[in-house]
Design a protein around this motif. Structure first.
Motif, short mmCIF file in Angstrom:
data_model
loop_
_atom_site.label_atom_id
_atom_site.label_comp_id
_atom_site.label_asym_id
_atom_site.label_seq_id
_atom_site.Cartn_x
_atom_site.Cartn_y
_atom_site.Cartn_z
N ARG A 32 2.39 -5.75 -5.69
CA ARG A 32 2.89 -7.01 -6.26
C ARG A 32 1.79 -7.81 -6.93
O ARG A 32 2.07 -8.74 -7.69
N TRP A 33 0.52 -7.46 -6.65
CA TRP A 33 -0.61 -8.19 -7.21
C TRP A 33 -1.13 -7.56 -8.49
O TRP A 33 -2.08 -8.07 -9.09
N LEU A 34 -0.52 -6.47 -8.93
CA LEU A 34 -0.94 -5.78 -10.13
C LEU A 34 0.08 -6.01 -11.24
O LEU A 34 1.26 -6.24 -10.97
N PRO A 35 -0.34 -5.93 -12.51
CA PRO A 35 0.59 -6.22 -13.61
C PRO A 35 1.88 -5.40 -13.61
O PRO A 35 2.95 -5.98 -13.84
N PRO A 36 1.86 -4.07 -13.36
CA PRO A 36 3.14 -3.35 -13.36
C PRO A 36 4.12 -3.87 -12.31
O PRO A 36 5.32 -4.03 -12.59
N GLY A 37 3.64 -4.13 -11.10
CA GLY A 37 4.51 -4.64 -10.06
C GLY A 37 5.04 -6.02 -10.38
O GLY A 37 6.23 -6.32 -10.15
#
Length: 343
Positions: free
Chosen positions: A286-291
Motif C-alpha cells: 500500500r506504500w508503493l505507487p502500484p498499490g
C-alpha cells in the motif's frame, strides 16, 4: 617476465572495459536475474493465495455463544485468523464494509440462522472463499447460513482483475515513457522534461480510461476521477525513473523495475487481495505507487462515496520526492541543451 605479463593483462583489461562487451555481459547477467526475480515474485504472491487474517464485522446480538462457535469453526476451516470487529447496528457494519475495513458482515437473524454479507468488490478471491466456506461451517455448527454478495463486481469484470490491468498499464507506460524521453529527447531541460511527463501522463491516462470504458465497456468508470488517477500514476512512475536516472545514470532501469514491477505490482492487491498475500507483501504494497493506484482506482469505481486520502498521498509523496531529487541534482541528469546540464 612476470611484470610484462601483468602489463599485458592490465592493457587487455583496460581495453575490455572500454569495449561494448563489458556492459553487454553485465546486462546479460542482470536480465537473467531479473527474469528469475520477476517469475519468482509473481509466483510467490499469486500462485497459491492463502488467507492470513480476514476482518469480519459481527453485529452484536444475544447469540454470543453461537457466534463464537461459528467463527471458531470458520478459523479452523480457513486455516487463518478471523479478526472480529463488533458493531451494535447493521447499518454501522454495512458502513464498515463500504469503507473496506472488513470483508464481510455476519448477522445472526434468529436461532440457528445467520446471514453473511460479503463484498466481491472488496476482494473477489476473499468473497469466493467465504461463500464456499460459510455454508459448510454452518452445517457443522448447526447454523443455516445465507451468503449474499452485497457489493458485487461489475459484469464486465467478473474476476476483479481489470483494475489491476489498467493500473499495471499506467505504471509500465509511465516509466517507459520517461525512458523514451531520455533516449529520444535528451536535450529537454528539467522543467521541460517534467512538463512533457505531465503531458504524456494526461494523454495516456485518458487513452487507458477511454479504451476500457468507452471502447470495450469492461468497466463503468467514474471517468474524470479514474482518468486523473491513471494520469497521476503514470506521472509518478515516470518521475521515479527520472529520479533514478539522475542518481545512477544508465542503470536506472534496475531499481525502477524492481520497485514498480517486481515488488510493487504483485503486492498491489489488484490481482490477489491483500488478505491473501504473504504478510511482507501485504504490509509494503500500500506504500508503493502500484498499490496506491489500485486502491484509489478500486475505491473510485466500487465505493465512490468512501474514497480515502491515503492512496493519493502515497502517489503524491513519491511524485514530489522524485521531482525534488531530479530538480536538485538536475545537472547530473544525462541530457539537456548543453550535453549534461538540463537545468
Amino acid at each position: 617476465m612476470l611484470d610484462e605479463a601483468r602489463r599485458v593483462l592490465a592493457e587487455r583489461w583496460a581495453a575490455f572495459q572500454r569495449s561494448p562487451f563489458l556492459p553487454a555481459i553485465v546486462l546479460t547477467g542482470i536480465l537473467a536475474s531479473a527474469a528469475g526475480l520477476f517469475a519468482g515474485s509473481y509466483t510467490y504472491s499469486m500462485a497459491n493465495p492463502t488467507p492470513h487474517a480476514i476482518p469480519i464485522a459481527v453485529v452484536e446480538s444475544g447469540q454470543a455463544t453461537r457466534n463464537g462457535a461459528f467463527l471458531g469453526a470458520m478459523e479452523k476451516a480457513l486455516n487463518a485468523s478471523v479478526r472480529v470487529h463488533p458493531y451494535p447496528e447493521p447499518a454501522q457494519a454495512a458502513r464498515a464494509l463500504d469503507e473496506q475495513l472488513v470483508f464481510a458482515v455476519l448477522l445472526f437473524s434468529g436461532p440457528g440462522t445467520a446471514t453473511l454479507d460479503v463484498s466481491g468488490a472488496s476482494g473477489a478471491s476473499v468473497a469466493q472463499l467465504l461463500e464456499q466456506t460459510a455454508p459448510k461451517v454452518g452445517g457443522e455448527t448447526g447454523v443455516a447460513v445465507v451468503v449474499r454478495d452485497v457489493r458485487p463486481l461489475q459484469p464486465g469484470d467478473p474476476r476483479g482483475l481489470a483494475v489491476f490491468y489498467v493500473s499495471l498499464a499506467a505504471v509500465i507506460i509511465g516509466f517507459v515513457g520517461a525512458i523514451q524521453l531520455s533516449v529520444h529527447a535528451r536535450a529537454l531541460r528539467a522543467l521541460e522534461r517534467i512538463l512533457f511527463t505531465v503531458a504524456y501522463s494526461l494523454l495516456g491516462g485518458f487513452a487507458i480510461a477511454a479504451v476500457v470504458d468507452w471502447l470495450l465497456g469492461t468497466l463503468d468508470l467514474p471517468f474524470i476521477e479514474s482518468w486523473l488517477i491513471l494520469a497521476l500514476t503514470m506521472f509518478t512512475s515516470g518521475m521515479v525513473f527520472t529520479m533514478f536516472n539522475t542518481l545512477i545514470g544508465r542503470w536506472a532501469m534496475l531499481p525502477t523495475w524492481g520497485l514498480m514491477v517486481i515488488v510493487g505490482n504483485p503486492s498491489s492487491g489488484g490481482a490477489v487481495s491483500w488478505a491473501l498475500l504473504p504478510s511482507p507483501l501485504a504490509a509494503v504494497g500500500r506504500w508503493l505507487p502500484p498499490g496506491a493506484s489500485v486502491n484509489a482506482q478500486h475505491t473510485a469505481i466500487y465505493f465512490p462515496h468512501h474514497q480515502h486520502v491515503f492512496p493519493f498521498a502515497v502517489l503524491a509523496a513519491w511524485a514530489l520526492v522524485s521531482c525534488g531529487i531530479f530538480w536538485i541534482w538536475r545537472r547530473r541528469y544525462p541530457g539537456g541543451r548543453d550535453g549534461g546540464a538540463p537545468g
